[in-house]
Scaffold this motif. Structure first.
Motif, PDB file in Angstrom:
ATOM      1  N   MET A 169     -55.166  29.456 152.879  1.00 19.03           N
ATOM      2  CA  MET A 169     -55.137  28.001 152.861  1.00 19.03           C
ATOM      3  C   MET A 169     -54.327  27.465 151.688  1.00 19.03           C
ATOM      4  SD  MET A 169     -56.683  27.014 155.554  1.00 19.03           S
ATOM      5  CE  MET A 169     -56.480  28.520 156.509  1.00 19.03           C
ATOM      6  N   ALA A 170     -54.105  28.283 150.666  1.00 21.97           N
ATOM      7  CA  ALA A 170     -53.267  27.858 149.540  1.00 21.97           C
ATOM      8  C   ALA A 170     -51.856  27.559 150.040  1.00 21.97           C
ATOM      9  CB  ALA A 170     -53.246  28.935 148.453  1.00 21.97           C
ATOM     10  N   LEU A 171     -51.342  28.400 150.919  1.00 21.93           N
ATOM     11  CA  LEU A 171     -50.015  28.189 151.496  1.00 21.93           C
ATOM     12  C   LEU A 171     -50.014  26.961 152.403  1.00 21.93           C
ATOM     13  CD1 LEU A 171     -47.096  29.093 152.009  1.00 21.93           C
ATOM     14  CD2 LEU A 171     -47.956  30.584 153.839  1.00 21.93           C
ATOM     15  N   ILE A 172     -51.048  26.823 153.226  1.00 20.07           N
ATOM     16  CA  ILE A 172     -51.147  25.670 154.121  1.00 20.07           C
ATOM     17  C   ILE A 172     -51.171  24.372 153.319  1.00 20.07           C
ATOM     18  CG2 ILE A 172     -52.603  24.502 155.818  1.00 20.07           C
ATOM     19  CD1 ILE A 172     -51.266  26.961 156.947  1.00 20.07           C
ATOM     20  N   LEU A 173     -51.957  24.347 152.245  1.00 19.49           N
ATOM     21  CA  LEU A 173     -52.055  23.141 151.422  1.00 19.49           C
ATOM     22  C   LEU A 173     -50.743  22.850 150.706  1.00 19.49           C
ATOM     23  CD1 LEU A 173     -55.628  23.566 149.897  1.00 19.49           C
ATOM     24  CD2 LEU A 173     -54.883  21.818 151.524  1.00 19.49           C
ATOM     25  N   PHE A 174     -50.076  23.888 150.236  1.00 20.86           N
ATOM     26  CA  PHE A 174     -48.780  23.727 149.563  1.00 20.86           C
ATOM     27  C   PHE A 174     -47.784  23.054 150.505  1.00 20.86           C
ATOM     28  CE2 PHE A 174     -44.546  25.524 148.488  1.00 20.86           C
ATOM     29  CZ  PHE A 174     -44.404  24.928 147.235  1.00 20.86           C
ATOM     30  N   ILE A 175     -47.709  23.538 151.731  1.00 20.41           N
ATOM     31  CA  ILE A 175     -46.803  22.960 152.727  1.00 20.41           C
ATOM     32  C   ILE A 175     -47.223  21.542 153.071  1.00 20.41           C
ATOM     33  CG2 ILE A 175     -45.924  23.175 155.067  1.00 20.41           C
ATOM     34  CD1 ILE A 175     -44.895  25.287 153.064  1.00 20.41           C
ATOM     35  N   PHE A 176     -48.541  21.345 153.226  1.00 19.34           N
ATOM     36  CA  PHE A 176     -49.058  20.022 153.572  1.00 19.34           C
ATOM     37  C   PHE A 176     -48.632  18.978 152.543  1.00 19.34           C
ATOM     38  CE2 PHE A 176     -52.360  16.774 153.049  1.00 19.34           C
ATOM     39  CZ  PHE A 176     -52.412  16.239 154.318  1.00 19.34           C
ATOM     40  N   PHE A 177     -48.745  19.318 151.268  1.00 16.27           N
ATOM     41  CA  PHE A 177     -48.406  18.351 150.228  1.00 16.27           C
ATOM     42  C   PHE A 177     -46.901  18.118 150.129  1.00 16.27           C
ATOM     43  CE2 PHE A 177     -52.743  19.186 148.574  1.00 16.27           C
ATOM     44  CZ  PHE A 177     -53.166  17.863 148.506  1.00 16.27           C
ATOM     45  N   ILE A 178     -46.109  19.138 150.408  1.00 17.39           N
ATOM     46  CA  ILE A 178     -44.651  18.936 150.464  1.00 17.39           C
ATOM     47  C   ILE A 178     -44.316  17.914 151.543  1.00 17.39           C
ATOM     48  CG2 ILE A 178     -42.450  19.997 151.120  1.00 17.39           C
ATOM     49  CD1 ILE A 178     -43.307  22.524 149.742  1.00 17.39           C
ATOM     50  N   LEU A 179     -44.895  18.090 152.728  1.00 16.06           N
ATOM     51  CA  LEU A 179     -44.611  17.191 153.839  1.00 16.06           C
ATOM     52  C   LEU A 179     -45.223  15.812 153.614  1.00 16.06           C
ATOM     53  CD1 LEU A 179     -45.133  19.700 156.795  1.00 16.06           C
ATOM     54  CD2 LEU A 179     -42.966  18.913 155.813  1.00 16.06           C
ATOM     55  N   TRP A 180     -46.363  15.786 152.966  1.00 14.59           N
ATOM     56  CA  TRP A 180     -47.020  14.510 152.661  1.00 14.59           C
ATOM     57  C   TRP A 180     -46.152  13.677 151.720  1.00 14.59           C
ATOM     58  CZ3 TRP A 180     -51.166  13.396 148.559  1.00 14.59           C
ATOM     59  CH2 TRP A 180     -51.768  12.139 148.792  1.00 14.59           C
ATOM     60  N   PHE A 181     -45.631  14.315 150.657  1.00 16.53           N
ATOM     61  CA  PHE A 181     -44.765  13.598 149.725  1.00 16.53           C
ATOM     62  C   PHE A 181     -43.454  13.192 150.390  1.00 16.53           C
ATOM     63  CE2 PHE A 181     -47.343  15.766 146.331  1.00 16.53           C
ATOM     64  CZ  PHE A 181     -47.850  14.591 145.784  1.00 16.53           C
ATOM     65  N   LEU A 182     -43.007  13.984 151.343  1.00 15.14           N
ATOM     66  CA  LEU A 182     -41.799  13.633 152.095  1.00 15.14           C
ATOM     67  C   LEU A 182     -42.008  12.316 152.844  1.00 15.14           C
ATOM     68  CD1 LEU A 182     -38.960  14.516 153.197  1.00 15.14           C
ATOM     69  CD2 LEU A 182     -40.192  15.549 155.110  1.00 15.14           C
ATOM     70  N   VAL A 183     -43.165  12.178 153.479  1.00 13.23           N
ATOM     71  CA  VAL A 183     -43.472  10.957 154.222  1.00 13.23           C
ATOM     72  C   VAL A 183     -43.749   9.795 153.264  1.00 13.23           C
ATOM     73  CG1 VAL A 183     -45.149   9.875 155.776  1.00 13.23           C
ATOM     74  CG2 VAL A 183     -44.318  12.183 156.235  1.00 13.23           C
ATOM     75  N   LYS A 184     -44.467  10.066 152.174  1.00 11.68           N
ATOM     76  CA  LYS A 184     -44.802   9.015 151.203  1.00 11.68           C
ATOM     77  C   LYS A 184     -43.574   8.476 150.494  1.00 11.68           C
ATOM     78  CE  LYS A 184     -48.539   8.061 149.764  1.00 11.68           C
ATOM     79  NZ  LYS A 184     -49.479   6.951 150.064  1.00 11.68           N
ATOM     80  N   GLY A 238     -62.395  19.292 147.535  1.00 10.07           N
ATOM     81  CA  GLY A 238     -62.458  20.027 148.795  1.00 10.07           C
ATOM     82  C   GLY A 238     -61.254  20.918 148.990  1.00 10.07           C
ATOM     83  N   PHE A 239     -60.057  20.403 148.654  1.00 11.58           N
ATOM     84  CA  PHE A 239     -58.842  21.200 148.750  1.00 11.58           C
ATOM     85  C   PHE A 239     -58.900  22.394 147.807  1.00 11.58           C
ATOM     86  CE2 PHE A 239     -56.416  17.167 150.095  1.00 11.58           C
ATOM     87  CZ  PHE A 239     -56.628  17.448 151.430  1.00 11.58           C
ATOM     88  N   LEU A 240     -59.490  22.188 146.622  1.00 16.05           N
ATOM     89  CA  LEU A 240     -59.581  23.267 145.634  1.00 16.05           C
ATOM     90  C   LEU A 240     -60.544  24.356 146.098  1.00 16.05           C
ATOM     91  CD1 LEU A 240     -58.860  24.343 142.796  1.00 16.05           C
ATOM     92  CD2 LEU A 240     -60.788  23.019 141.909  1.00 16.05           C
ATOM     93  N   LEU A 241     -61.673  23.956 146.645  1.00 11.60           N
ATOM     94  CA  LEU A 241     -62.691  24.924 147.046  1.00 11.60           C
ATOM     95  C   LEU A 241     -62.272  25.742 148.258  1.00 11.60           C
ATOM     96  CD1 LEU A 241     -65.984  22.848 146.628  1.00 11.60           C
ATOM     97  CD2 LEU A 241     -65.061  24.583 145.082  1.00 11.60           C
ATOM     98  N   VAL A 242     -61.471  25.137 149.145  1.00  9.97           N
ATOM     99  CA  VAL A 242     -61.172  25.787 150.418  1.00  9.97           C
ATOM    100  C   VAL A 242     -60.379  27.079 150.228  1.00  9.97           C
ATOM    101  CG1 VAL A 242     -58.955  24.665 150.961  1.00  9.97           C
ATOM    102  CG2 VAL A 242     -60.555  25.225 152.798  1.00  9.97           C
TER     103      VAL A 242
END
Length: 326
Positions: free
Chosen positions: A169-184, A158-162
């Motif tokens: 959305m490529a930029l939004i997803l890039f930021i999302f994963f940076i912040l996600w790994f920060l929390v993880k 789903g992330f790939l298709l969006v």
């Protein structure tokens, strides 16, 4: 007591409420209330009703992956396919707006109270997103669906298709994963996480204003010169409330579950991003609108020294938003 109920399992009641709310929401004559049409919505309707569907479909069948990305091939295939069935341009985007509203409501109702869902979705920024910036809203709704099924090994599809629906959305997803790994990473320095998110917002704003034109030009994106248009930029004063709300999340919020921590850093990030885009006289409301549901889930659920003061300030600010939006 606010609730946070993660996961992808939805009750029949939640689905039923989502359908009912969405039907009411899209039935409200927002354009008539505002006494003006939603610009992007009308533009898409005009495109579909003035061009041959087969021509639209053929234009976006490029095998070149970069061209498929910059031309957002899946979006045009989707709306031309629906238009081929309905033969009604307005119906196409009414259906998409319904889907977006349904997805947003269902996502939010799992994570906060019904009252909070209502005051989030009735924010003028969200209304404008769903009915005007319909492509952005649809793309982000798919991100929310993919996130809800993130424990499934196929969620990344789903992330790939969006990104082929909306390339931003490529930029939004890039930021999302940076912040996600920060929390993880289980970093216990919560204030430092907030400062990092704030600095990341500044860095991304700086890139958007001064670097995005170069990158878009290199991949021959049609929006390479968009940054030169600053007529729609919001004021720094308008953005100040969101910056202050992000500061509350950074320094006054208690440590909650991992999902709330993720939404917290997303909120801090987007408050900083929006503020500095306004500071640089660049239109940034779309970024705030996209991430606002996550921002507000954190803001309306994380415990504060004075929770009611935060909610009251938001409702007052939203009233002012309506005054100028209408």
């Amino acid at each position: 007591m606010s609730k946070i109920n993660k996961g992808s399992n939805f009750s029949y009641l939640q689905i039923f409420l989502s359908i009912c709310f969405s039907l009411v929401y899209i039935s409200i004559p927002w354009a008539e209330i505002r006494n003006r049409n939603f610009t992007d919505y009308q533009r898409y309707v005009d495109i579909l009703e003035s061009l041959n569907v087969d021509d639209i479909y053929k234009v976006y069948t490029a095998l070149d992956l970069i061209k498929a990305f910059t031309n957002e091939v899946l979006w045009w295939k989707l709306i031309s396919f629906i238009y081929g069935i309905t033969q009604d341009g307005e119906m196409v985007f009414t259906l998409i707006s319904f889907f977006v509203t349904f997805t947003y409501f269902l996502f939010l109702i799992k994570r906060t109270t019904v009252l909070n869902v209502i005051i989030i979705l009735f924010n003028p920024l969200i209304i404008d997103l769903i009915f005007s910036q319909v492509r952005s809203a649809f793309a982000f709704s798919l991100i929310l669906i993919s996130y809800s099924f993130i424990k499934n090994k196929f969620f990344f599809i789903g992330f790939l298709l969006v990104v082929f629906i909306h390339s931003a959305m490529a930029l939004i997803l890039f930021i999302f994963f940076i912040l996600w790994f920060l929390v993880k990473s289980k970093n216990k320095y919560i204030v430092k996480d907030g400062i990092f998110s704030w600095l990341l917002g500044f860095g991304v704003a700086f890139f958007i204003v001064f670097g995005s034109t170069y990158v878009l030009g290199r991949i021959e994106d049609r929006r390479a010169d968009y940054g030169s248009d600053v007529t729609q930029s919001s004021t720094v004063v308008y953005a100040l409330y969101w910056l202050l709300l992000g500061a509350v999340l950074a320094f006054k919020s208690e440590i909650m579950n991992k999902e709330l921590l993720l939404f917290r850093v997303v909120g801090i990030f987007v408050s900083s991003l929006f503020f500095f885009l306004c500071f640089f006289d660049f239109y940034g409301s779309r970024f705030l609108a996209l991430l606002l549901p996550l921002f507000l889930i954190a803001a309306l659920n994380v415990k504060y020294l004075n929770t009611m003061m935060i909610k009251s300030s938001y409702l007052l600010y939203m009233t002012l938003q309506f005054y100028y939006w209408l």
